[in-house]
Design an enzyme around this catalytic site. Sequence first.
Site, PDB file in Angstrom:
ATOM      1  CG  ASN A  10      -1.783   1.177   1.354  1.00 31.82           C
ATOM      2  OD1 ASN A  10      -1.900   1.963   0.407  1.00 31.82           O
ATOM      3  ND2 ASN A  10      -2.417   1.337   2.505  1.00 31.82           N
ATOM      4  CE  LYS A  12      -0.358   3.664   4.402  1.00 30.81           C
ATOM      5  NZ  LYS A  12      -0.206   3.803   5.828  1.00 30.81           N
ATOM      6  CG  HIS A 107      -6.002   2.600   4.773  1.00 28.72           C
ATOM      7  ND1 HIS A 107      -5.508   3.662   5.494  1.00 28.72           N
ATOM      8  CD2 HIS A 107      -5.050   1.633   4.811  1.00 28.72           C
ATOM      9  CE1 HIS A 107      -4.294   3.345   5.944  1.00 28.72           C
ATOM     10  NE2 HIS A 107      -3.993   2.129   5.539  1.00 28.72           N
ATOM     11  CD  GLU A 109      -2.738   6.359   6.295  1.00 30.88           C
ATOM     12  OE1 GLU A 109      -2.565   6.518   5.075  1.00 30.88           O
ATOM     13  OE2 GLU A 109      -1.920   5.780   7.029  1.00 30.88           O
ATOM     14  CD  GLU A 183      -3.894  -1.876   7.160  1.00 29.39           C
ATOM     15  OE1 GLU A 183      -2.848  -2.249   6.666  1.00 29.39           O
ATOM     16  OE2 GLU A 183      -4.402  -0.761   6.937  1.00 29.39           O
ATOM     17  N   GLY A 189       2.154   2.743  10.555  1.00 33.65           N
ATOM     18  CA  GLY A 189       3.183   3.777  10.391  1.00 33.65           C
ATOM     19  C   GLY A 189       3.863   4.188  11.677  1.00 33.65           C
ATOM     20  CB  SER A 229       4.603  -1.264  12.077  1.00 35.39           C
ATOM     21  OG  SER A 229       4.290   0.111  12.213  1.00 35.39           O
TER      22      SER A 229
HETATM   23  P1  PGA Z   1       2.533   0.625   7.450  1.00 39.99           P
HETATM   24  O1  PGA Z   1       1.115   0.900   6.749  1.00 39.99           O
HETATM   25  O2  PGA Z   1       3.001  -0.737   6.977  1.00 39.99           O
HETATM   26  O3  PGA Z   1       3.430   1.730   6.952  1.00 39.99           O
HETATM   27  O4  PGA Z   1       2.322   0.653   8.918  1.00 39.99           O
HETATM   28  C1  PGA Z   1       0.192  -0.145   6.591  1.00 39.99           C
HETATM   29  C2  PGA Z   1      -1.090   0.376   5.986  1.00 39.99           C
HETATM   30  O5  PGA Z   1      -1.501   1.491   6.332  1.00 39.99           O
HETATM   31  O6  PGA Z   1      -1.724  -0.310   5.168  1.00 39.99           O
END
Ligand code: PGA
Length: 272
Positions: A10, A12, A107, A109, A183, A189, A229
């Site tokens: 992903n 982003k 997601h 976000e 998630e 992140g 992460s």
């Molecule tokens: P990350 O993001 O691996 O950077 O924690 C995962 C995601 O948001 O899908």
Amino acid sequence: MKRGMLIAGNWKMNHSPSKTEEFFQAVGSLWNDKISAPTQEAISQGRLQICVCPPALSFHAAIGSRGNLPIEIGSQNTHLEKAGAFHGEISAPMLTEIGIRISLTGHSERRQYFGESDEVVRQRTLGLLNQGLQVIFCLGETLAERKTNQTEAVLLRQLESVLGSREQGAAQFLDGSLVVAYEPVWAIGTGLTASPEQAEAAHRFIRSFIEERFGSQAAEKTLILYGGSVNPENISSLLACPDVDGALVGGASLKPDSFLSLVEAGGNALAL
Ligand code: PGA
């Protein structure tokens, strides 16, 4: 025996078209060194699915530069209407026209920064499934919710929104078309990965929900990914959990070397 495995990157809002081309060129030249024969075989047999979700502006660069690599391209954000006055959005027919058949929904976000409610996520998830896309539906609790023991209540609410009793038609998509990605928001992140025990408990809860509502066949056919992460160092212990069927990876999917390590870990986990 694993039920199948999906490793999804992903990206982003990272990797412009030129960076996307660099990524796929590097992945192409490293592929045979980094991806073992059993992993390549698992991919060609469809037991291991690999996908990368770039920004929409980089779709063409991704498709053009991946060559024969068995990596599907997915959309991070897709509107459920086919066309019309929906400022800034893209639709499923636009994606399928260029060969994209996977989309993320829900997601955190999108929920947090763009105000997507459970209802919006419900509509998009079912709308896109109905248009033939494979959908990776994301859900997960915040840190405050985990600290106040609300994890299962939050997962239940988010699952109910998409697969609740109102959704008569949802069962037909529990054939692999709907993928669930757990998630935890506090892990995205932040470098704070869920422990394998925490991930397994949440995944078990999600699979039990599907089993109770839709039966054991649907529960076994639905892949449940972990995200938050994930990196080349911790992925194997997460994928070793019986109910973890893959990973949705942000930061660690951006570099060719690290991405390929994640893919290889997916192949190795299938052999467990
Ligand atoms: P990350 O993001 O691996 O950077 O924690 C995962 C995601 O948001 O899908």
